[in-house]
Design a protein around this motif. Structure first.
Motif, short mmCIF file in Angstrom:
data_model
loop_
_atom_site.label_atom_id
_atom_site.label_comp_id
_atom_site.label_asym_id
_atom_site.label_seq_id
_atom_site.Cartn_x
_atom_site.Cartn_y
_atom_site.Cartn_z
N THR A 14 0.83 -1.21 0.00
CA THR A 14 0.00 0.00 0.00
C THR A 14 0.86 1.26 0.00
N ARG A 15 1.95 1.23 0.74
CA ARG A 15 2.82 2.41 0.85
C ARG A 15 3.82 2.51 -0.29
N VAL A 16 4.35 1.37 -0.72
CA VAL A 16 5.36 1.40 -1.78
C VAL A 16 4.76 1.81 -3.12
N GLN A 17 3.51 1.45 -3.37
CA GLN A 17 2.88 1.74 -4.65
C GLN A 17 2.37 3.18 -4.75
N LYS A 18 2.48 3.93 -3.68
CA LYS A 18 2.03 5.32 -3.72
C LYS A 18 3.07 6.20 -4.42
N LYS A 19 2.60 7.26 -5.07
CA LYS A 19 3.50 8.19 -5.72
C LYS A 19 4.36 8.94 -4.70
N THR A 20 3.82 9.17 -3.53
CA THR A 20 4.59 9.88 -2.51
C THR A 20 5.83 9.09 -2.09
N PHE A 21 5.73 7.74 -2.12
CA PHE A 21 6.90 6.93 -1.77
C PHE A 21 8.01 7.13 -2.80
N LEU A 22 7.64 7.11 -4.08
CA LEU A 22 8.65 7.32 -5.12
C LEU A 22 9.25 8.72 -5.04
N LEU A 23 8.39 9.71 -4.76
CA LEU A 23 8.89 11.08 -4.69
C LEU A 23 9.84 11.26 -3.51
N SER A 24 9.48 10.71 -2.34
CA SER A 24 10.32 10.89 -1.15
C SER A 24 11.57 10.02 -1.18
N THR A 25 11.47 8.84 -1.81
CA THR A 25 12.59 7.91 -1.81
C THR A 25 13.59 8.21 -2.92
N ILE A 26 13.11 8.51 -4.10
CA ILE A 26 14.00 8.74 -5.24
C ILE A 26 14.08 10.22 -5.59
N GLY A 27 12.94 10.90 -5.56
CA GLY A 27 12.94 12.30 -5.95
C GLY A 27 13.70 13.20 -5.00
N LEU A 28 13.57 12.95 -3.67
CA LEU A 28 14.24 13.81 -2.70
C LEU A 28 15.76 13.72 -2.80
N GLY A 230 1.63 -7.19 12.03
CA GLY A 230 1.67 -7.05 10.58
C GLY A 230 1.93 -5.63 10.15
N LYS A 231 1.28 -4.67 10.82
CA LYS A 231 1.49 -3.26 10.49
C LYS A 231 2.92 -2.85 10.80
N ILE A 232 3.46 -3.29 11.93
CA ILE A 232 4.83 -2.93 12.30
C ILE A 232 5.82 -3.51 11.30
N LEU A 233 5.65 -4.79 10.94
CA LEU A 233 6.57 -5.42 9.99
C LEU A 233 6.47 -4.79 8.60
N GLY A 234 5.25 -4.51 8.17
CA GLY A 234 5.07 -3.93 6.84
C GLY A 234 5.68 -2.55 6.72
N ILE A 235 5.38 -1.68 7.68
CA ILE A 235 5.93 -0.32 7.64
C ILE A 235 7.43 -0.33 7.88
N GLY A 236 7.90 -1.24 8.74
CA GLY A 236 9.34 -1.37 8.97
C GLY A 236 10.07 -1.79 7.71
N SER A 237 9.46 -2.68 6.93
CA SER A 237 10.06 -3.10 5.66
C SER A 237 10.13 -1.94 4.68
N VAL A 238 9.10 -1.10 4.67
CA VAL A 238 9.13 0.10 3.83
C VAL A 238 10.29 1.00 4.21
N GLY A 239 10.47 1.19 5.52
CA GLY A 239 11.57 2.03 5.99
C GLY A 239 12.93 1.46 5.62
#
Length: 445
Positions: A14-28, A230-239
Motif C-alpha cells: 500500500t505504501r510502496v505503490q504510492k507516488k509519494t513513496f517514489l517522490l520521497s525515496t527517489i525524488g528527494l 503485521g502493520k509494524i513489519l510492513g511499515i518497517g520493511s518500507v523504511g
C-alpha cells in the motif's frame, strides 16, 4: 503467522505503490543531488575574480606579490600614477589599487600600506588580500634580517609530540577519532529521525483504520496482536527499503560527480608546489591531512557499523513502533489526544539523544555505558560508542548484552502493546489516559 505476513504485505504494498513513496525515496535524493551539483558547477565554472592594481614606487615587491597562481585574486603591477589608476577604478577595470610610496620601509614600524577599493570588499576577500600582502612583506623582512624562508617554515612546522595509542599499542590518530565522532553522531541522528518518522507512521495507520472502522472488519478474521505485528513489519520493511535506496543513491551519485565535473580535481591540483615557499608548506600540510584522513578511514570498521546500524534500527523501530501502535489504538479522531499520550514515549528518545552527545566524546563513561545497555536508549547511544570500534569504544560483552536486552525489550513492549491494542482498537468515544491503558495491559483475559 500467515495472517501477520498478509497484513505486513498489505501495509508494505500500500505504501510502496504510492507516488509519494517514489517522490520521497527517489525524488528527494535526486533533488538534493541536483542542488549540490549546481553549487559545485557554479563554484567550478565561476569566473569572478578580484583585480588589484599595484603602484610600487619603492620597488618593494619586484613585480610579484607572491608565487601563487589563482584566479580569485589577481595583482597587476602598473607604472601609472594614482589619478590614472583611480579613473580605471571608477571604470571598473580594477576592483582596488595598492599604492607603495617611494619612501616606504619594511623595517619601520610606523609605515603602512593603504589599499583603496571602488566597492565594498567581502570579509573573506579582505582576509585573503591581507594574508598575501602581509606574507610577502614578512618574507622581505626576514630576508633583510638574513633569515631564510626555509628556516622560518622549519620553525613553524607543526609537530605532534604526543601520540595516542590503545592498550594493544595501536596508534589512534586525530583523523580516526574525528571520523568516529562524525560517524557516531550521524548514525545516532539517523536512528533518532527514523524512530520519529516511522513510529508516527505506524500510529497514524492504526488511527486511520480505527476512525474509518476498518479495524472492526479486519479484527473479525485477524487477531489484534497479529494485526499490530503485521502493520509494524510492513511499515518497517518500507523504511528499510527506503533507507537502502537512499544509501545506494547517495554513494552512486557521489561516484558520478567526478564524471560530471572533471575540472574539479584539475583545479584542486592546479597550484604548483615549490620548495621553500608558503604554498609548499601548505601543500605538504594538506597532503599530510589527506593521508591522515585516509588512514583514519581505514581504521574504521564500517562492516561492523553498518551491521549494528541495521540491527539497532530494526530493534529500536520494533520497540517504539509497538508503543506508537498502542497509542494509535487508544485515541480517537482528536490528534491532540495522541500528542498528550506520546510524551512518555518520546522522553527516552530525547534522553538518548542527550546521552549520545556525551558518548561520542567519552564512549566509556558510566552514563554512555548505561545508555547503550538500556533498551529504550541503546539504539541511539550504542551507535555513538560502536563508531569508536571494539574494544576501544565498547567491549564485545557489552555489545552482546545490549543486543540481548534490546530484543528482550522489544518482546516485552510488543506483548504490552498487544494487550493495549486488543482493547483500545474497539473502544470509541472515550478519552483514554495512561493509567487506564496500564489497566488494559495487565487485565486478565
Amino acid at each position: 503467522m500467515n495472517k501477520t505476513l498478509l497484513v505486513a504485505q498489505r501495509e508494505f504494498l500500500t505504501r510502496v505503490q504510492k507516488k509519494t513513496f517514489l517522490l520521497s525515496t527517489i525524488g528527494l535524493p535526486l533533488l538534493i543531488f541536483s542542488l549540490y551539483a549546481g553549487i559545485i558547477y557554479f563554484s567550478v565554472k565561476s569566473t569572478d575574480h578580484f583585480k588589484v592594481a599595484v603602484i610600487d614606487k619603492a620597488h618593494l615587491f619586484n613585480g610579484s606579490i607572491d608565487d601563487k597562481k589563482t584566479t580569485e585574486l589577481i595583482f597587476n603591477f602598473v607604472n601609472d600614477d594614482t589619478a590614472s589608476v583611480q579613473k580605471q577604478l571608477d571604470n571598473h577595470t580594477y576592483d582596488a589599487y595598492l599604492y607603495v610610496p617611494a619612501g616606504f620601509s619594511i623595517s619601520s614600524p610606523s609605515d603602512s600600506l593603504q589599499l583603496r577599493s571602488g566597492k565594498a570588499i567581502g570579509l573573506l576577500t579582505r582576509e585573503t588580500i591581507q594574508k598575501r600582502i602581509s606574507g610577502a612583506l614578512e618574507e622581505k623582512r626576514l630576508l633583510s634580517m638574513n633569515i631564510s624562508k626555509q628556516q622560518l617554515d622549519s620553525a613553524r612546522a607543526e609537530k605532534d609530540y604526543i601520540r595516542f595509542s590503545n592498550a594493544a599499542g595501536k596508534t589512534n590518530n586525530d583523523s580516526k577519532v574525528g571520523i568516529s565522532y562524525a560517524v557516531g553522531m550521524i548514525s545516532g541522528f539517523l536512528i533518532y529521525i527514523i524512530l520519529f518518522l516511522y513510529g508516527t507512521m505506524v500510529m497514524r495507520g492504526v488511527m486511520e483504520e480505527k476512525v474509518n472502522r476498518i479495524a472492526e472488519v479486519i479484527v473479525s478474521s485477524v487477531r489484534p496482536f497479529q494485526l499490530m505485528m503485521g502493520k509494524i513489519l510492513g511499515i518497517g520493511s518500507v523504511g528499510l527499503v527506503q533507507f537502502v535506496i537512499w544509501i545506494v543513491l547517495v554513494f552512486g551519485l557521489q561516484l558520478i560527480l567526478p564524471m560530471i565535473f572533471p575540472d574539479l580535481a584539475t583545479q584542486m591540483q592546479a597550484q604548483p608546489i615549490q620548495p621553500g615557499t608558503v604554498g609548499a608548506a601548505q601543500a605538504m600540510k594538506a597532503s599530510g591531512a589527506m593521508g591522515g584522513l585516509m588512514s583514519g578511514l581505514s581504521d574504521i570498521n564500517f562492516p561492523l557499523i553498518i551491521g549494528c546500524f541495521i540491527f539497532y534500527f530494526m530493534g529500536g523501530y520494533f520497540l517504539y513502533s509497538s508503543l506508537f501502535a498502542a497509542v494509535g489504538s487508544a485515541v480517537n479522531e482528536d490528534p491532540q489526544d495522541a500528542q498528550s499520550l506520546l510524551l512518555p514515549i518520546m522522553m527516552p528518545v530525547i534522553f538518548a539523544l542527550v546521552i549520545m552527545t556525551k558518548a561520542v566524546n567519552d564512549p566509556n563513561s558510566s552514563l554512555a555505558v548505561f545508555g547503550s545497555l538500556f533498551p529504550f536508549t541503546s539504539p541511539i547511544v550504542m551507535m555513538a560508542r560502536i563508531a569508536h570500534g571494539i574494544p576501544d569504544g565498547v567491549t564485545l560483552i557489552q555489545l552482546l548484552v545490549s543486543m540481548a536486552l534490546l530484543v528482550a525489550g522489544f518482546l516485552c513492549t510488543t506483548w504490552l502493546a498487544g494487550k493495549i491494542y486488543r482493547t483500545g482498537i474497539l473502544m470509541y468515544g472515550k478519552k483514554v489516559t495512561w493509567k487506564e491503558m496500564w489497566k488494559w495491559a495487565f487485565r486478565k483475559n
